[in-house]
Design a protein around this motif. Structure first.
Motif: not given
Length: 313
Positions: A139-168
């Motif tokens: 479920q998270l593979r593509d989001r994690i693979l693309h983190l490195r290519q994101m700018d700062g704001v998109d990266q931190v927002i996406t990472f928060q969504s990753i942590l939220a998914t992991l917590s559930g």
């Protein structure tokens, strides 16, 4: 064929992780011809996705196989390492997307964003290391693979969504038997770091409180209280976890007799080692060595204890 003797055996060493001052986290796309054994710890959380690689994963006293798509969350100061065995696609590199973030950052963020409050339990469980199942990883593979290519704001927002998914997630398992946490008090945190550094360097020696007390300027009772509050175990129990982890490495990486391993890992004798190892791993040292070496890593069960859906922390 896996080279059981290629890994250097040593105490876990302190690794400095440099998170840029203008970033909330540091994302590193590690690509190498092989992942050498690198037994280390650091004061940051670490989320790692392994890609095109399989081998052995060491987290605290846990030893088990990892494969393509494995997703592991490790808390601060928990010793760990990844040792590659083989590539999935021969033409490529061993790859790992590694995300580091600090306890201060995520704790502050949770305090400001109540929707992230479930992440608090996830972080507590990561003190023992967490492996997530294939469903969550996919479920998270593509989001994690693309983190490195994101700018700062998109990266931190996406990472928060990753942590939220992991917590559930409901398919995560605990890896190590013991845990280490980070104190909320800066002074206790600094003292714990000094104590952990000393224990990691001298865990094969008899446990003596006096040098530790001198190191952090505490009485024995104060030291034991602060350590137990931070590590959720006594100093002797933590040292035992380090010794068992080192013993697992030696059983896999060397042909040393069990008696010699017992001595080098700080156990009083082979019988004491065998008893404590059996209590921790549910098998004898010899059976553990045979099970790991005698099977292809893909057939070795991914050991770990399932996390309850609504864990208490």
């Amino acid at each position: 064929m896996f080279n059981w003797h290629a890994m250097h055996i040593s105490s876990p060493y302190f690794e400095t992780v440099a998170i840029p001052p203008d970033r909330s986290l540091h994302v590193f796309d590690r690509r190498l011809p092989e992942f050498p054994f690198n037994w280390h710890y650091h004061p940051e959380f670490e989320l790692t996705l392994t890609v095109n690689s399989r081998g052995l994963c060491f987290v605290g006293d846990h030893v088990g196989p990892y494969d393509d798509g494995d997703l592991i969350l490790i808390a601060p100061n928990l010793p760990h390492a990844f040792q590659s065995q083989s590539l999935i696609e021969i033409a490529g590199d061993h790859r790992a997307i590694v995300c580091w973030f600090t306890s201060d950052w995520i704790t502050s963020l949770i305090g400001l964003v109540p929707e992230l409050s479930p992440v608090r339990a996830l972080l507590a469980q990561a003190r023992r290391g967490l492996r997530f199942g294939e469903r969550t990883s996919a479920q998270l593979r593509d989001r994690i693979l693309h983190l490195r290519q994101m700018d700062g704001v998109d990266q931190v927002i996406t990472f928060q969504s990753i942590l939220a998914t992991l917590s559930g997630s409901t398919d995560r398992v605990l890896l190590a038997n013991g845990e280490v946490t980070v104190s909320e008090m800066p002074r206790d945190r600094a003292r714990m770091q000094k104590v952990l550094d000393h224990l990691h360097a001298h865990y094969d020696e008899p446990v003596r409180l006096a040098p530790l007390c001198d190191l952090v300027h505490l009485t024995e009772s104060q030291l034991q209280r602060i350590f137990k509050r931070s590590a959720r175990m006594s100093i002797s129990a933590y040292v035992l976890q380090l010794r068992i982890g080192r013993a697992c490495q030696m059983l896999i990486q060397t042909d040393s007799p069990v008696g010699l391993i017992a001595t080098e890992c700080g156990f009083s004798d082979a019988a004491d080692f065998a008893r404590r190892f059996r209590n921790a791993r549910n098998m004898t040292p010899t059976a553990f060595r045979t099970a790991i070496r005698g099977q292809d890593l893909k057939s070795v069960p991914k050991r770990g204890r399932s996390v309850r859906q609504n864990p208490q922390t």
